[in-house]
Enzyme design. Structure first.
Site, PDB file in Angstrom:
ATOM      1  N   ARG A  79       0.844  -1.184   0.000  1.00  0.00           N
ATOM      2  CA  ARG A  79       0.000   0.000   0.000  1.00  0.00           C
ATOM      3  C   ARG A  79       0.890   1.249   0.000  1.00  0.00           C
ATOM      4  NH1 ARG A  79      -2.009   0.771   4.466  1.00  0.00           N
ATOM      5  NH2 ARG A  79      -1.386  -1.081   5.633  1.00  0.00           N
ATOM      6  N   TYR A 207      -0.897  -3.563  -7.177  1.00  0.00           N
ATOM      7  CA  TYR A 207      -0.794  -4.284  -5.913  1.00  0.00           C
ATOM      8  C   TYR A 207      -2.144  -4.388  -5.222  1.00  0.00           C
ATOM      9  CZ  TYR A 207      -0.145  -5.195  -1.008  1.00  0.00           C
ATOM     10  OH  TYR A 207      -0.284  -5.720   0.245  1.00  0.00           O
ATOM     11  N   LYS A 216      -9.565  -2.500   1.842  1.00  0.00           N
ATOM     12  CA  LYS A 216      -9.361  -1.361   2.734  1.00  0.00           C
ATOM     13  C   LYS A 216     -10.080  -0.104   2.228  1.00  0.00           C
ATOM     14  CE  LYS A 216      -6.403  -3.246   5.730  1.00  0.00           C
ATOM     15  NZ  LYS A 216      -6.261  -4.639   5.337  1.00  0.00           N
ATOM     16  N   HIS A 236     -11.117  -2.275  11.589  1.00  0.00           N
ATOM     17  CA  HIS A 236      -9.994  -3.118  11.182  1.00  0.00           C
ATOM     18  C   HIS A 236      -9.806  -4.187  12.249  1.00  0.00           C
ATOM     19  CE1 HIS A 236      -5.399  -3.269  10.207  1.00  0.00           C
ATOM     20  NE2 HIS A 236      -6.059  -4.193   9.535  1.00  0.00           N
ATOM     21  N   SER A 258      -0.287  -3.838  12.186  1.00  0.00           N
ATOM     22  CA  SER A 258       0.465  -4.841  11.442  1.00  0.00           C
ATOM     23  C   SER A 258       1.541  -5.468  12.319  1.00  0.00           C
ATOM     24  CB  SER A 258       1.108  -4.209  10.204  1.00  0.00           C
ATOM     25  OG  SER A 258       1.991  -3.177  10.588  1.00  0.00           O
ATOM     26  N   CYS A 260       1.316  -7.911  14.403  1.00  0.00           N
ATOM     27  CA  CYS A 260       0.897  -8.262  15.768  1.00  0.00           C
ATOM     28  C   CYS A 260       0.116  -9.570  15.832  1.00  0.00           C
ATOM     29  CB  CYS A 260       0.059  -7.136  16.368  1.00  0.00           C
ATOM     30  SG  CYS A 260       1.013  -5.651  16.744  1.00  0.00           S
ATOM     31  N   ASP A 287      -9.653  -9.712   9.408  1.00  0.00           N
ATOM     32  CA  ASP A 287      -9.184  -8.376   9.045  1.00  0.00           C
ATOM     33  C   ASP A 287     -10.208  -7.259   9.229  1.00  0.00           C
ATOM     34  OD1 ASP A 287      -7.064  -6.729   8.112  1.00  0.00           O
ATOM     35  OD2 ASP A 287      -7.958  -6.661   6.122  1.00  0.00           O
ATOM     36  N   ARG A 385       1.999 -12.088  -0.610  1.00  0.00           N
ATOM     37  CA  ARG A 385       0.645 -12.396  -0.154  1.00  0.00           C
ATOM     38  C   ARG A 385       0.092 -13.701  -0.707  1.00  0.00           C
ATOM     39  NH1 ARG A 385      -1.874  -8.644   3.563  1.00  0.00           N
ATOM     40  NH2 ARG A 385      -0.369  -6.932   3.679  1.00  0.00           N
TER      41      ARG A 385
END
Length: 602
Positions: A79, A207, A216, A236, A258, A260, A287, A385
């Site tokens: 991103r 991407y 998102k 989120h 991110s 975590c 997510d 990914r």
């Protein structure tokens, strides 16, 4: 040259949708327009076309049945927050934490890049639903794109096709999503959100996070704006169910920045030490959570997505066995290592690395490879990914497509903190819980981000994704609490405390169920606690540590509130809150003052 398009066979009676598609086509000038119906025949046709052009590579059918590989441009692997804008009529609406651009400037700048960018290409029209088609939670979007890769990903991540158009009808509302690869020039790349127009434009990227506009872009940035106006929450967050030995399930929503372990937690497998209790974990989502207050005065949630768009490196059978099972088939892999026999690999994967392969940059790679400066060359990009259907997850909840969603009993906030934050604590009430969420943070590490110990605030893990002024977002959370007769209990967790030698004090992964067990117990009023200046904390014997090799001293340290450290923490929170000026809710100022007073009196 401007094409004329035959609209007589378009599969919709929605006049405004047709007009919008025509207008966008006149700007982008594709050679043809194809409406996606979501069929398996369509999928097979598009895959074969993309394989024939090299956009996709078919993987070994025995090792990876139904799986394909894609490599993005080397300058297009994540991103691009600095090129992501909220385009509202005033800067105040976007707030201090978002990049802002006036709508007219956004449309002009992106329009110049879009103009003629689809010549020689096909424009695909993807009608999609975020959330089960027909659910009162769900929202419909239509994405226009010149990328087959996008179409195939959207097939996995959303509910697409004719059933969506049928639900939309002739006059239904929809989010207008336009994506074009253009020439993938990062100097001509923009990801623009127009909340007041219910519109998203993304140009110059291929991407996933920039181009799967249901994710998102719609599900958080646009949806958070809609949620404020309509009285719900777009967050989120993972959603998971914890089923106890009696068969009762408590559902938890969890927000983590991110790195975590959000996906790992959502797919948790009970540890050996607790298996005798018969716990089961059910995955609703990893997510995004859309949450509404129902007629019972309780908070209910759905996962608006239909797939996982997960980070590959570090994913293995120890860290996330359920994820490894999920991605064994019908998965799109992006920017991982590709071998000559059409196998794939990434750093942290089980087993030994292959002897050679083509890395994420499209260059030859061997284990131990270094560049001219002596730096290690990675096989897979750190942000590589996998895109996989949620229905393939072994721990999938049977309520994944339930229109009513699941009842949320607890909300968990978490960050990566080497110190200060205890393993787990519970807020005093909803308002205090909102304060905890608004101040959550992760520490940067020297090896990855720069100054070690530097704290980056990420309220509710929404800092990059809130589609309007975050001060107003905090107020919306406070207002939502007033609508609930019995709001969820709110907790904060930290799996990442370090000892004086830099070692993790808590084992994490499946062992986190021991903390979730206490959280569920608090919801059911069966678990004990002790009161501290920051909230309720379990006493060491409130956690079931059977079979866990963590010393009594370590557990005491994990559950200790260091007054001096928290006084310093409060100073950093105060500095962060000043960012929002007059938009910071009075209640959060009161909560901050109350924390200071409790610390002073402890």
């Amino acid at each position: 040259m401007v094409n004329t398009y035959d609209v007589t066979n378009w599969p919709t009676k929605h006049a405004q949708l047709k007009i919008w598609v025509i207008e966008m086509a006149e700007m982008c000038q594709p050679d043809s327009i194809v409406w996606c119906d979501g069929s398996e025949e369509e999928k097979a046709r598009l895959e074969q076309e993309a394989i024939s052009t090299g956009e996709l590579v078919e993987l070994d059918k025995e090792k990876w049945p139904g799986c394909v590989y894609h490599r993005t441009a080397a300058n297009d692997v994540a991103r691009t927050e600095h090129l992501t804008y909220i385009c509202t009529s005033t800067k105040k609406m976007a707030g201090p934490t978002n990049n802002w651009m006036p709508p007219e400037e956004g449309y002009k700048r992106a329009g110049q890049i879009f103009y003629g960018s689809m010549r020689g290409r096909t424009m695909y029209v993807i009608p999609f639903s975020m959330g089960p088609v027909g659910s009162p939670f769900s929202k419909i979007g239509v994405e226009l794109t010149d990328s087959i890769y996008v179409v195939l990903n959207m097939r996995i991540m959303t509910y697409i096709g004719e059933k969506v158009l049928k639900r939309l009808g002739a006059q239904g509302k929809f989010t207008k999503c336009l994506h074009g690869k253009a020439d993938l020039d990062d100097k001509k790349r923009l990801i623009l959100h127009f909340p007041e127009d219910n519109t998203i434009w993304s140009v110059g990227s291929g991407y996933g996070g920039n181009v799967l506009l249901g994710k998102k872009c719609l599900a958080l940035r646009i949806a958070s704006y809609l949620a404020k106006a309509e009285g719900w929450l777009a967050e989120h967050m993972l959603i998971m169910g914890v089923e106890d030995p009696s068969g009762h399930i408590k559902y938890i929503a969890g927000a983590f920045p991110s790195a975590c372990g959000k996906t790992n937690l959502a797919m948790l497998i009970p540890p050996e030490g607790l298996k005798h209790k018969g716990y089961r974990i059910w995955t609703v989502g990893d997510d995004i959570a859309w949450m509404r207050v129902d007629t019972d005065g309780r908070l209910w949630a759905i996962n608006p997505e239909a797939g996982f768009f997960g980070v590959a490196p570090g994913t293995n059978e120890k860290s996330n066995l359920n994820a490894m099972e999920t991605i064994k088939r019908n998965t799109i892999f992006t920017n991982v290592l590709l071998t000559k026999d059409k196998d794939i690999w990434w750093e942290g994967m089980d087993g030994n690395p292959p002897e050679e392969g083509i890395n994420w940059e499209g260059k030859p790679w061997k284990p131990g490879a270094v560049d001219k400066k002596g730096n290690k060359v990675l096989g897979a990009h750190p942000n590589s990914r996998f895109t996989a259907p949620i229905t393939q997850c072994p721990s999938i909840s049977n309520r994944i497509e339930h229109h009513h969603g699941v009842l949320i009993d607890a909300i968990v906030f978490g960050g990566r903190r080497a110190s200060v934050m205890p393993l787990v604590f519970e807020s005093f009430d909803w308002k205090h819980g909102v304060f905890i969420g608004s101040t959550m943070a992760s520490e940067r590490t020297a090896a990855q981000f720069g100054k070690q110990g530097e704290v980056r605030r990420d309220p509710m893990a929404m800092l990059p994704f809130c589609g309007y002024n975050m001060g107003q977002y905090f107020q919306h959370w406070l207002d939502m609490g007033k609508k609930m007769e019995k709001p969820p209990k709110i907790f904060h967790v930290n799996w990442f405390r370090l000892d004086e030698n830099g070692n993790f004090m808590w084992p994490g992964f499946g062992e986190n169920l021991r903390v979730l067990e206490w959280i569920v117990g608090r919801c059911m009023k069966t678990a004990g606690s002790q009161i501290t200046p920051i909230g309720y904390i379990p006493k060491p014997d409130d956690l079931d540590l059977a079979g866990l090799s963590v010393s009594k001293e370590t557990m005491e340290a994990l559950l200790t509130v260091d007054k001096d450290a928290w006084i310093e923490e409060a100073k950093d929170v105060e500095k962060f809150f000043k960012t929002f000026g007059s938009d910071l809710p009075v209640e959060l100022k009161n909560q901050f003052k109350a924390l200071q007073e409790r610390l002073a009196g402890s």
